[in-house]
Write a protein that holds these residues in place. Structure first.
Motif, PDB file in Angstrom:
ATOM      1  N   TYR A   1       2.011   7.089   2.651  1.00  0.00           N
ATOM      2  CA  TYR A   1       1.996   6.040   3.666  1.00  0.00           C
ATOM      3  C   TYR A   1       2.707   6.576   4.905  1.00  0.00           C
TER       4      TYR A   1
ATOM      5  N   GLN B   1      -2.626   6.259   3.866  1.00  0.00           N
ATOM      6  CA  GLN B   1      -2.582   5.063   4.710  1.00  0.00           C
ATOM      7  C   GLN B   1      -1.863   5.405   6.015  1.00  0.00           C
TER       8      GLN B   1
ATOM      9  N   ASN C   1      -4.666   9.579  -1.425  1.00  0.00           N
ATOM     10  CA  ASN C   1      -4.837   8.226  -0.893  1.00  0.00           C
ATOM     11  C   ASN C   1      -3.885   8.071   0.289  1.00  0.00           C
TER      12      ASN C   1
ATOM     13  N   GLU D   1      -0.625   3.655   9.620  1.00  0.00           N
ATOM     14  CA  GLU D   1      -0.398   2.382  10.313  1.00  0.00           C
ATOM     15  C   GLU D   1       0.219   2.641  11.686  1.00  0.00           C
TER      16      GLU D   1
ATOM     17  N   SER E   1      -0.358   9.701  -3.167  1.00  0.00           N
ATOM     18  CA  SER E   1      -0.422   8.524  -2.298  1.00  0.00           C
ATOM     19  C   SER E   1       0.609   8.684  -1.190  1.00  0.00           C
TER      20      SER E   1
ATOM     21  N   HIS F   1      -4.856   0.077  11.853  1.00  0.00           N
ATOM     22  CA  HIS F   1      -4.472   0.428  10.487  1.00  0.00           C
ATOM     23  C   HIS F   1      -5.675   1.092   9.822  1.00  0.00           C
ATOM     24  N   SER F   2      -5.428   2.139   9.045  1.00  0.00           N
ATOM     25  CA  SER F   2      -6.526   2.846   8.388  1.00  0.00           C
ATOM     26  C   SER F   2      -6.131   3.269   6.982  1.00  0.00           C
ATOM     27  N   GLU F   3      -7.138   3.373   6.130  1.00  0.00           N
ATOM     28  CA  GLU F   3      -6.971   3.848   4.755  1.00  0.00           C
ATOM     29  C   GLU F   3      -8.027   4.914   4.479  1.00  0.00           C
TER      30      GLU F   3
END
Length: 309
Positions: A79, A226, A224, A228, A77, A121-123
């Motif tokens: 970010y 993310q 995963n 931003e 994960s 924003h994207s995931e």
């Protein structure tokens, strides 16, 4: 006569010592040869160390130095922040293609208002071959500001082996039922065997699908991700950051947020201006009505005071 006896005894003593020493030497040499012959050869002809036997019960990945079992599901994960959303997305797509991965799912929001700005924003759920995962993560640091990263691993080796064993048992049962079907003559026996065979085929398909899913989860790690878009990147200070750097970052942060506060205040006043005019007009009318009523009540009281009793 006595001297001759003493000489004879000394000669016998010396001969006995020589014989005993020779026997001891032969025993030591033979023992040494036995130890050398019984010990495993630890070196090859070229002088390199001979390979040691592998530990049983553990599957190894392609790297012989690793002790990680072969059936490991890795999930990462990440970010990340960026000031330029679309260029960062393009670089991300190039990295995924470079490392032979693919995007499983994606969700991009274009109207995430922060500080009165339309920030994006994207995931993403990204699948990367596990042998390329390390290089993929290292190159991600070059396209944006990574704020957090978390890696988890799940060992499914036992589950995988159990599924394989169950599949082999079903294949054996299937072969036996097929052999019985060839010999069966009664209709009720044929129907019973065919029912068992259909159940076995159904279970085989489920187990095969499970194995394929586990292989896919092991061979392609899940990331995963993310992303931003922000107006200002986080400084990323930690305990190891020098004091002078932390002071400079604090001054920059303070100046940035002070400027942002006044900008937001001005923008808020602009948004509030039409409503302020309406509220001011309503307030003015209300005050005027109140003053008029107060004036009427004062005049009435004055007239009452002037009336003779």
């Amino acid at each position: 006569m006595r001297n001759k006896k003493l000489s004879f005894v000394l000669v016998l003593f010396l001969v006995f010592n020589l014989i005993f020493a020779g026997c001891s030497s032969n025993k030591n040499e033979s023992a040494t040869e036995e130890v050398q012959n019984s010990a495993p050869d630890m070196a090859t002809d070229s002088g390199s160390v001979a390979p040691q036997p592998e530990m049983e019960g553990i599957d190894y990945i392609s790297d012989p130095k690793s002790i990680e079992p072969d059936k490991i599901i890795t999930t990462v994960s990440i970010y990340m922040q960026t000031k330029d959303f679309m260029p960062t997305v393009e670089k991300l797509n190039s990295l995924i293609e470079k490392h032979k991965g693919y995007i499983e799912t994606s969700n991009i929001s274009y109207n995430n208002y922060v500080y009165s700005s339309a920030l994006k924003h994207s995931e993403y759920t990204i699948r990367i071959p596990r042998e390329n995962l390390s290089n993929f993560k290292n190159e991600l640091t070059e396209i944006g500001n990574i704020i957090s990263e978390n890696t988890s691993k799940m060992d499914i080796t036992k589950q995988y082996r159990d599924t394989q064993s169950r599949l082999k048992v079903l294949e054996t049962k299937e072969a036996r039922i097929l052999a019985l079907l060839e010999k069966a003559e009664k209709m009720e026996d044929i129907i019973a065997l065919e029912n068992q065979l259909s159940t076995i085929i159904y279970d085989k398909e489920n187990l095969t699908a499970n194995i394929m899913n586990m292989d896919d989860s092991v061979n392609y790690s899940t990331v995963n991700f993310q992303l931003e878009e922000v107006a200002k990147l986080s400084s990323g200070d930690n305990i190891k950051t020098p004091f002078g750097t932390r002071v400079m970052n604090a001054l920059k942060e303070s100046a940035y947020y002070a400027r942002r506060f006044f900008e937001d205040a001005i923008i808020a006043l602009i948004y509030f201006f039409p409503y302020g005019i309406v509220i001011s007009i309503i307030g003015y009318l209300v005050l005027k009505i109140i003053k008029r009523r107060k004036g009427k009540s004062i005049r009435k009281d004055a007239n009452k005071d002037q009336t003779p009793h």
